[in-house]
Design a protein around this motif. Sequence first.
Motif, PDB file in Angstrom:
ATOM      1  N   ASP A   1       0.805  -1.220   0.000  1.00 26.74           N
ATOM      2  CA  ASP A   1       0.000   0.000   0.000  1.00 26.74           C
ATOM      3  C   ASP A   1       0.839   1.271   0.000  1.00 26.74           C
ATOM      4  OD1 ASP A   1       0.991  -0.156   2.541  1.00 26.74           O
ATOM      5  OD2 ASP A   1      -0.954  -0.272   3.551  1.00 26.74           O
ATOM      6  N   SER A   2       2.041   1.205  -0.604  1.00 25.49           N
ATOM      7  CA  SER A   2       2.830   2.406  -0.827  1.00 25.49           C
ATOM      8  C   SER A   2       3.601   2.233  -2.130  1.00 25.49           C
ATOM      9  CB  SER A   2       3.791   2.662   0.347  1.00 25.49           C
ATOM     10  OG  SER A   2       4.766   1.639   0.436  1.00 25.49           O
ATOM     11  N   ASP A   3       4.309   3.271  -2.552  1.00 29.32           N
ATOM     12  CA  ASP A   3       5.076   3.208  -3.794  1.00 29.32           C
ATOM     13  C   ASP A   3       5.949   1.957  -3.788  1.00 29.32           C
ATOM     14  OD1 ASP A   3       7.356   3.560  -5.588  1.00 29.32           O
ATOM     15  OD2 ASP A   3       6.639   5.602  -5.861  1.00 29.32           O
ATOM     16  N   PRO A   4       5.759   1.045  -4.741  1.00 25.08           N
ATOM     17  CA  PRO A   4       6.506  -0.217  -4.702  1.00 25.08           C
ATOM     18  C   PRO A   4       8.009  -0.039  -4.813  1.00 25.08           C
ATOM     19  CG  PRO A   4       5.243  -0.022  -6.743  1.00 25.08           C
ATOM     20  CD  PRO A   4       4.782   1.066  -5.851  1.00 25.08           C
ATOM     21  N   GLY A   5       8.453   0.957  -5.596  1.00 26.68           N
ATOM     22  CA  GLY A   5       9.884   1.148  -5.780  1.00 26.68           C
ATOM     23  C   GLY A   5      10.567   1.824  -4.613  1.00 26.68           C
ATOM     24  N   TYR A   6       9.790   2.444  -3.710  1.00 31.83           N
ATOM     25  CA  TYR A   6      10.396   3.170  -2.599  1.00 31.83           C
ATOM     26  C   TYR A   6       9.771   2.810  -1.262  1.00 31.83           C
ATOM     27  CZ  TYR A   6      13.163   4.941  -6.129  1.00 31.83           C
ATOM     28  OH  TYR A   6      14.041   4.951  -7.163  1.00 31.83           O
ATOM     29  N   GLY A   7       8.473   3.061  -1.073  1.00 29.53           N
ATOM     30  CA  GLY A   7       7.865   2.697   0.205  1.00 29.53           C
ATOM     31  C   GLY A   7       8.007   1.223   0.514  1.00 29.53           C
ATOM     32  N   GLU A   8       7.621   0.375  -0.432  1.00 27.66           N
ATOM     33  CA  GLU A   8       7.709  -1.070  -0.201  1.00 27.66           C
ATOM     34  C   GLU A   8       9.152  -1.554  -0.250  1.00 27.66           C
ATOM     35  OE1 GLU A   8       4.823  -2.938   0.635  1.00 27.66           O
ATOM     36  OE2 GLU A   8       4.239  -0.835   0.796  1.00 27.66           O
ATOM     37  N   THR A   9       9.938  -1.037  -1.177  1.00 26.35           N
ATOM     38  CA  THR A   9      11.333  -1.467  -1.283  1.00 26.35           C
ATOM     39  C   THR A   9      12.110  -1.159  -0.013  1.00 26.35           C
ATOM     40  OG1 THR A   9      11.560  -1.471  -3.681  1.00 26.35           O
ATOM     41  CG2 THR A   9      13.515  -0.880  -2.427  1.00 26.35           C
ATOM     42  N   ILE A  10      11.909   0.023   0.551  1.00 22.68           N
ATOM     43  CA  ILE A  10      12.611   0.378   1.793  1.00 22.68           C
ATOM     44  C   ILE A  10      12.176  -0.544   2.924  1.00 22.68           C
ATOM     45  CG2 ILE A  10      12.782   2.180   3.556  1.00 22.68           C
ATOM     46  CD1 ILE A  10      12.629   4.165   1.085  1.00 22.68           C
ATOM     47  N   LYS A  11      10.894  -0.863   2.965  1.00 24.28           N
ATOM     48  CA  LYS A  11      10.399  -1.811   3.971  1.00 24.28           C
ATOM     49  C   LYS A  11      11.042  -3.177   3.769  1.00 24.28           C
ATOM     50  CE  LYS A  11       6.013  -1.525   4.563  1.00 24.28           C
ATOM     51  NZ  LYS A  11       4.564  -1.683   4.330  1.00 24.28           N
ATOM     52  N   TYR A  12      11.085  -3.642   2.506  1.00 21.62           N
ATOM     53  CA  TYR A  12      11.681  -4.950   2.217  1.00 21.62           C
ATOM     54  C   TYR A  12      13.148  -4.989   2.634  1.00 21.62           C
ATOM     55  CZ  TYR A  12       7.642  -5.730  -0.930  1.00 21.62           C
ATOM     56  OH  TYR A  12       6.382  -5.880  -1.458  1.00 21.62           O
ATOM     57  N   LEU A  13      13.902  -3.946   2.260  1.00 21.12           N
ATOM     58  CA  LEU A  13      15.329  -3.946   2.574  1.00 21.12           C
ATOM     59  C   LEU A  13      15.573  -3.781   4.072  1.00 21.12           C
ATOM     60  CD1 LEU A  13      18.230  -4.043   1.535  1.00 21.12           C
ATOM     61  CD2 LEU A  13      18.132  -1.559   1.213  1.00 21.12           C
ATOM     62  N   GLY A  14      14.795  -2.893   4.711  1.00 16.54           N
ATOM     63  CA  GLY A  14      14.949  -2.713   6.152  1.00 16.54           C
ATOM     64  C   GLY A  14      14.681  -3.990   6.927  1.00 16.54           C
ATOM     65  N   GLU A  15      13.601  -4.676   6.571  1.00 19.62           N
ATOM     66  CA  GLU A  15      13.276  -5.918   7.275  1.00 19.62           C
ATOM     67  C   GLU A  15      14.256  -7.040   6.924  1.00 19.62           C
ATOM     68  OE1 GLU A  15      11.172  -6.187   9.742  1.00 19.62           O
ATOM     69  OE2 GLU A  15      10.682  -4.056   9.489  1.00 19.62           O
ATOM     70  N   SER A  16      14.808  -7.017   5.711  1.00 19.05           N
ATOM     71  CA  SER A  16      15.841  -7.996   5.357  1.00 19.05           C
ATOM     72  C   SER A  16      17.077  -7.799   6.231  1.00 19.05           C
ATOM     73  CB  SER A  16      16.218  -7.865   3.877  1.00 19.05           C
ATOM     74  OG  SER A  16      15.142  -8.210   3.039  1.00 19.05           O
ATOM     75  N   ALA A  17      17.475  -6.537   6.418  1.00 23.23           N
ATOM     76  CA  ALA A  17      18.631  -6.248   7.264  1.00 23.23           C
ATOM     77  C   ALA A  17      18.372  -6.659   8.712  1.00 23.23           C
ATOM     78  CB  ALA A  17      18.974  -4.761   7.181  1.00 23.23           C
ATOM     79  N   LEU A  18      17.178  -6.357   9.213  1.00 25.29           N
ATOM     80  CA  LEU A  18      16.839  -6.736  10.585  1.00 25.29           C
ATOM     81  C   LEU A  18      16.750  -8.254  10.731  1.00 25.29           C
ATOM     82  CD1 LEU A  18      14.154  -3.990  11.258  1.00 25.29           C
ATOM     83  CD2 LEU A  18      16.370  -4.181  12.408  1.00 25.29           C
ATOM     84  N   CYS A  19      16.250  -8.913   9.695  1.00 28.02           N
ATOM     85  CA  CYS A  19      16.147 -10.367   9.713  1.00 28.02           C
ATOM     86  C   CYS A  19      17.533 -11.001   9.802  1.00 28.02           C
ATOM     87  CB  CYS A  19      15.413 -10.843   8.457  1.00 28.02           C
ATOM     88  SG  CYS A  19      14.933 -12.586   8.467  1.00 28.02           S
ATOM     89  N   LEU A  20      18.465 -10.513   9.002  1.00 28.64           N
ATOM     90  CA  LEU A  20      19.830 -11.035   9.040  1.00 28.64           C
ATOM     91  C   LEU A  20      20.503 -10.725  10.377  1.00 28.64           C
ATOM     92  CD1 LEU A  20      21.027 -10.086   5.442  1.00 28.64           C
ATOM     93  CD2 LEU A  20      20.718 -12.404   6.328  1.00 28.64           C
ATOM     94  N   ALA A  21      20.194  -9.565  10.944  1.00 25.83           N
ATOM     95  CA  ALA A  21      20.846  -9.150  12.179  1.00 25.83           C
ATOM     96  C   ALA A  21      20.324  -9.899  13.403  1.00 25.83           C
ATOM     97  CB  ALA A  21      20.677  -7.648  12.381  1.00 25.83           C
ATOM     98  N   PHE A  22      19.006 -10.198  13.438  1.00 25.36           N
ATOM     99  CA  PHE A  22      18.413 -10.674  14.681  1.00 25.36           C
ATOM    100  C   PHE A  22      17.670 -12.010  14.600  1.00 25.36           C
ATOM    101  CE2 PHE A  22      18.352  -5.933  15.138  1.00 25.36           C
ATOM    102  CZ  PHE A  22      19.380  -5.870  16.070  1.00 25.36           C
ATOM    103  N   ASP A  23      17.372 -12.495  13.397  1.00 24.60           N
ATOM    104  CA  ASP A  23      16.561 -13.713  13.283  1.00 24.60           C
ATOM    105  C   ASP A  23      17.352 -14.928  12.817  1.00 24.60           C
ATOM    106  OD1 ASP A  23      14.527 -11.981  13.889  1.00 24.60           O
ATOM    107  OD2 ASP A  23      13.694 -11.900  11.869  1.00 24.60           O
ATOM    108  N   LYS A  24      18.600 -14.765  12.535  1.00 20.27           N
ATOM    109  CA  LYS A  24      19.381 -15.816  11.882  1.00 20.27           C
ATOM    110  C   LYS A  24      19.505 -17.055  12.753  1.00 20.27           C
ATOM    111  CE  LYS A  24      23.720 -14.963  11.125  1.00 20.27           C
ATOM    112  NZ  LYS A  24      24.921 -14.352  10.553  1.00 20.27           N
ATOM    113  N   ASP A  25      19.202 -18.202  12.134  1.00 19.08           N
ATOM    114  CA  ASP A  25      19.357 -19.491  12.814  1.00 19.08           C
ATOM    115  C   ASP A  25      19.860 -20.510  11.798  1.00 19.08           C
ATOM    116  OD1 ASP A  25      17.153 -20.270  11.252  1.00 19.08           O
ATOM    117  OD2 ASP A  25      15.725 -19.931  12.870  1.00 19.08           O
ATOM    118  N   ASP A  26      19.809 -21.788  12.151  1.00 21.16           N
ATOM    119  CA  ASP A  26      20.364 -22.829  11.284  1.00 21.16           C
ATOM    120  C   ASP A  26      19.597 -22.995   9.977  1.00 21.16           C
ATOM    121  OD1 ASP A  26      22.299 -23.332  13.146  1.00 21.16           O
ATOM    122  OD2 ASP A  26      21.267 -25.023  14.077  1.00 21.16           O
ATOM    123  N   SER A  27      18.387 -22.435   9.898  1.00 24.63           N
ATOM    124  CA  SER A  27      17.619 -22.551   8.654  1.00 24.63           C
ATOM    125  C   SER A  27      18.117 -21.596   7.573  1.00 24.63           C
ATOM    126  CB  SER A  27      16.132 -22.293   8.921  1.00 24.63           C
ATOM    127  OG  SER A  27      15.913 -20.923   9.245  1.00 24.63           O
TER     128      SER A  27
END
Length: 423
Positions: free
Chosen positions: A352-378
């Motif tokens: 529900d925001s500009d896919p190239g910016y609103g959504e992309t920033i959300k995707y990249l931000g959550e990807s960075a947070l996922c790598l930083a804090f969610d990483k496990d053996d999977s």
Amino acid sequence: MSDYKYDILVWGATGFTGERLVEYLAMNAPAGTKVALGGRSHDKLEEVKARLAAKHPQASVSIGDMDVVVGDSMDQEQMNAVAAKARVVASTVGPYSVYGTNLVRACVEQGTDYCDITGEVVPWVRQMNKELNAQAVQNNVHIASLCGFDSIPADLGCMMLAEYAKDKYEKPLLHVKGSLVEFRGGASGGTLKTVALGINEEVKSKIRNLFKKSSTGSPSDIIDTTPSKPFNRNTIHYDKTLQRWQTFWLMSEINVMTAGWAGSVLGYGPGFTYAESLSAKGLIHAVAHILGLFCSIIFLAFSFTRNILYVTKAIPRPGEGPSEERTKSGFFSLHLEAFTESDTFYGMVSGDSDPGYGETIKYLGESALCLAFDKDDSFRPGVYPPSVIMGDALLRRLRSKGCRFEISETPIPSKAVSPAINK
């Protein structure tokens, strides 16, 4: 290394997208997350901090506490020093084939995880996979490119459908047809510059062959496959499921290769294929879209015509992009039609925001947070698409932030939530 100074370092923080990524992390990262801003100019990085602190007084202290890290993307030693400081580097500096190689090499060498928003599957991501994958696996490093609108919706959407096919039907997923049924968004000057520089002979050859059927496979081994249960992949065609004419979508080749690569690595099904198109308002619109696309490519390809577009403000210059109001008014919906050997079911990925910016920033931000804090053996180390590296962990994060990834036994109307199955 285990004694990193920062949890996440945003490389390219002075750019249009980079500054908005810093803002996203400032407002969404868990308390205590150590975020740093990286780029070439210390003064410009400090200006970004000052602007964001003034814009968000409630977060001014945490923004003010963010450090700045200076380096030159073209200097390998400096990139080694930058990568050594952070657990995760999130890069917004493109074109990645020009400015990204030294940083990725440094991350693999220093044991630092990495994510970016490149769409340069060919040749850059292919080159990084060929050159660095074995070393990344050995060093347990996760290099996740393609974490923006290219190609999170197609990549995670197909992964979601493959898991559903296995759980619901106990069958492999063979084909997915994606149709971008809704889209409103703008482009930044940096993105358009990357597009202009990316119009090389390899891309031109793809444009010349638009009317051929799509192919799929890994970036290092693109295979021309003919599915056992084919669906219409012609550039302009009528989709009977959606009852709409379909036309060429500029980013489709990127998403086809990414989803096909992930499907091969994760084993969605034998000869898995993905195709993608843009839903048009009618046949005339479908043809006009392709003609307009060719004209746009010609204007972007040459510096003289590109400068005319800059002067007339027809396109933004590097460092410029859509306004915040325009970003918030954007949206997209990607309809997915999935096939096993004997079953058909559907998915929808929408934002529900500009896919190239609103959504992309959300995707990249959550990807960075996922790598930083969610990483496990999977999590799978190596140089791969985000679905291969982060999988369901990233999908859960994005759903928790309002990104819609839905499954249904019947076609899903645009922006529908019910009766979809949030698997």
